[in-house]
Design an enzyme around this catalytic site. Structure first.
Site, PDB file in Angstrom:
ATOM      1  N   SER A 177       0.837  -1.197   0.000  1.00  0.00           N
ATOM      2  CA  SER A 177       0.000   0.000   0.000  1.00  0.00           C
ATOM      3  C   SER A 177       0.879   1.257   0.000  1.00  0.00           C
ATOM      4  CB  SER A 177      -0.953  -0.037   1.204  1.00  0.00           C
ATOM      5  OG  SER A 177      -1.962   0.938   1.081  1.00  0.00           O
ATOM      6  N   ASP A 309      -5.095  -3.750  -2.697  1.00  0.00           N
ATOM      7  CA  ASP A 309      -4.218  -3.379  -1.584  1.00  0.00           C
ATOM      8  C   ASP A 309      -3.444  -4.571  -1.009  1.00  0.00           C
ATOM      9  OD1 ASP A 309      -3.099  -2.462   0.796  1.00  0.00           O
ATOM     10  OD2 ASP A 309      -4.828  -1.239   1.317  1.00  0.00           O
TER      11      ASP A 309
END
Length: 482
Positions: A177, A309
């Site tokens: 991320s 993510d």
């Protein structure tokens, strides 16, 4: 009023403008508190100080006599991580600056001995190469792992800057991320360019307005294009010499998360990998990875799959780094808001309230896993609820810390900021916090990575001297991966 001899030193630590000032204040603190005397004394219950002292004296005697073959013999049986317990965590929790001087001196002597072996003409080149490869395999390697973070990614920038300024930034970096953005910024540039890209004014969005708002997906893509060169993982390694690793999670069922790098996905383009790793489910759309084809054109990579993510499944991918690179020492910069309740900077004795919180979280983890098993079938009938439950289970079952942990101090921020385009003052604050949180760990990093850094540097020179021809880069990458 009771006078505290460490009061002024504490103030100097808190207000230090840079690491040089901080380390000076830390030494002053140790001198006044008695911890400098602890550092200078060999004795400790946490490691075999007598054995380390004996090893140190033997290395010194061999070096003084110029016996390089003797050094090689001694280090052949005495170079591995945490030898005689000298990596024990408690040895780094006493003094504000460093650990036992005996340990620091021994490590420095080993590094010097390695340098003498590398430069010696008395030992055949192949014998040296074999020794250094075995030594690296036995000792292991260090990596810096940057957690998922959202807009807290600038905390990672501060951590990286602190390590970079002191010359102790590992050559293996992993990010998920927001952490993948910082890892990619550093790992796509040669050394002389890195410092400029860690400056806060270079990282702020020049097009940002006065209001705080979340960036749209196309705006995130545009910002990544400004910060990250259009390179594949292999091209980035060839340019920087660093191993970049980016975690991505599958958007579809029955797929596994992946760790993308120059070994597992050499032709994948880094920008799309980072964009995918930042694609928070329900906030940003899943991403199709892109690769550079044989003709140099951009082509879809596994076009039937999309990714989201990376922190959902592998916020801190320690086991995968162990398999790929022989990493056995993990430095973690942890800024993930979801992970902070499960993360602790040390494993020292907990205060009662911390022990209660830890036990509560452990109980909740057991309860959640048990109920997910019991209600698996009913949950599958409600896909949104099932997805949320699987996400919660993935988050709570992960490990979020390593051997050295640099954890963002808790501070309440409006939830609207976590995925927003931050103002310059917020960026500056997070970078400053990251640096100051990293400073107390710098000497621990320096001591615990000195030997592995020396081995990496020596092997890079040895392999470069031994490789030639058009395939030498590929060969060097394979060797660097262990």
């Amino acid at each position: 009023m009771i006078f505290s001899p460490t009061l002024s030193a504490d103030a100097e630590l808190a207000n230090a403008p840079d690491y040089a000032a901080w380390s000076k204040a830390a030494r002053t603190h140790d001198a006044k508190s008695g911890m400098q005397a602890w550092r200078e004394a060999d004795a400790s219950e946490h490691f075999d100080y007598k054995a380390i002292r004996a090893r140190l004296e033997k290395l010194r005697a061999l070096s003084a006599s110029g016996d390089v073959k003797g050094l090689l013999f001694v280090l052949n049986e005495g170079i591995h991580g945490n030898i005689d317990g000298m990596g024990h965590e408690r040895l780094y929790q006493k003094a504000r600056f460093g650990t036992k001087i005996l340990i620091e001196t021994y490590v420095a002597e080993v590094v010097a001995a390695l340098g003498k072996i590398a430069s010696s003409r008395a030992i055949p080149r192949e014998e040296k190469r074999d020794f250094f490869r075995r030594a690296q395999h036995c000792y292991g390697r260090s990596a810096l792992l940057l957690s998922g973070s959202g807009s807290y990614l600038f905390f990672h920038v501060g951590v990286v800057k602190a390590l970079w300024d002191e010359g102790v930034l590992p050559h293996i970096l992993a990010g998920s991320s927001g952490g993948s953005i910082v890892a990619a910024i550093v790992s796509t540039r040669p050394d002389f360019e890195v410092g400029a890209f860690l400056a806060s004014d270079r990282l702020a969005n020049p097009a940002r307005g006065a209001e705080t708002r979340r960036l749209a997906s196309d705006e995130v893509r545009a910002r990544l294009a400004e910060l990250i060169p259009d390179l594949t993982f292999r091209e980035a390694w060839e340019r920087s010499g660093r191993h970049l690793n980016v975690s991505v999670a599958p958007a579809e069922k029955h797929q596994n998360g992946r760790l993308l790098n120059a070994i597992t996905a050499p032709n994948v383009l880094i920008r799309e990998a980072v964009l995918a790793s930042c694609a928070v489910p329900g906030v940003f759309p899943p991403v199709t990875l892109m690769a550079r084809g044989e003709d140099g054109a951009r082509v879809p990579y596994q076009p039937d799959r999309r990714w989201v993510d990376g922190s959902v499944t592998h916020d801190i991918p320690t086991k995968r780094l162990e398999r790929l690179y022989g990493v056995n020492h993990h430095i973690v910069s942890q800024a993930n808001p979801l992970a902070l309740p499960f993360a602790s900077a040390t494993r020292k004795q907990m205060a009662p309230i911390e022990a209660i919180q830890h036990a509560s979280l452990a109980t909740f983890k057991v309860w959640l896993n048990a109920n997910m098993t019991i209600f698996r079938k009913p949950l599958e009938l409600v896909p949104p609820l099932n997805s949320l439950a699987n996400l919660a289970r993935s988050v709570i079952n992960q490990e979020y810390t390593g051997d050295i942990n640099i954890i963002r101090p808790p501070k309440f921020w409006s939830p609207t900021k976590i995925l927003s385009d931050l103002a310059q003052e917020d960026i500056d604050e997070l970078i400053d916090t990251g640096m100051r949180t990293a400073w107390p760990r710098i000497e621990m990093v320096r001591t615990q990575t000195a030997i592995s850094r020396a081995l990496d540097a020596i092997l890079a020179r040895v392999d470069k001297a031994g490789d030639d021809g058009p395939g030498h880069r590929s060969s060097a990458l394979t060797k660097a991966a262990g």
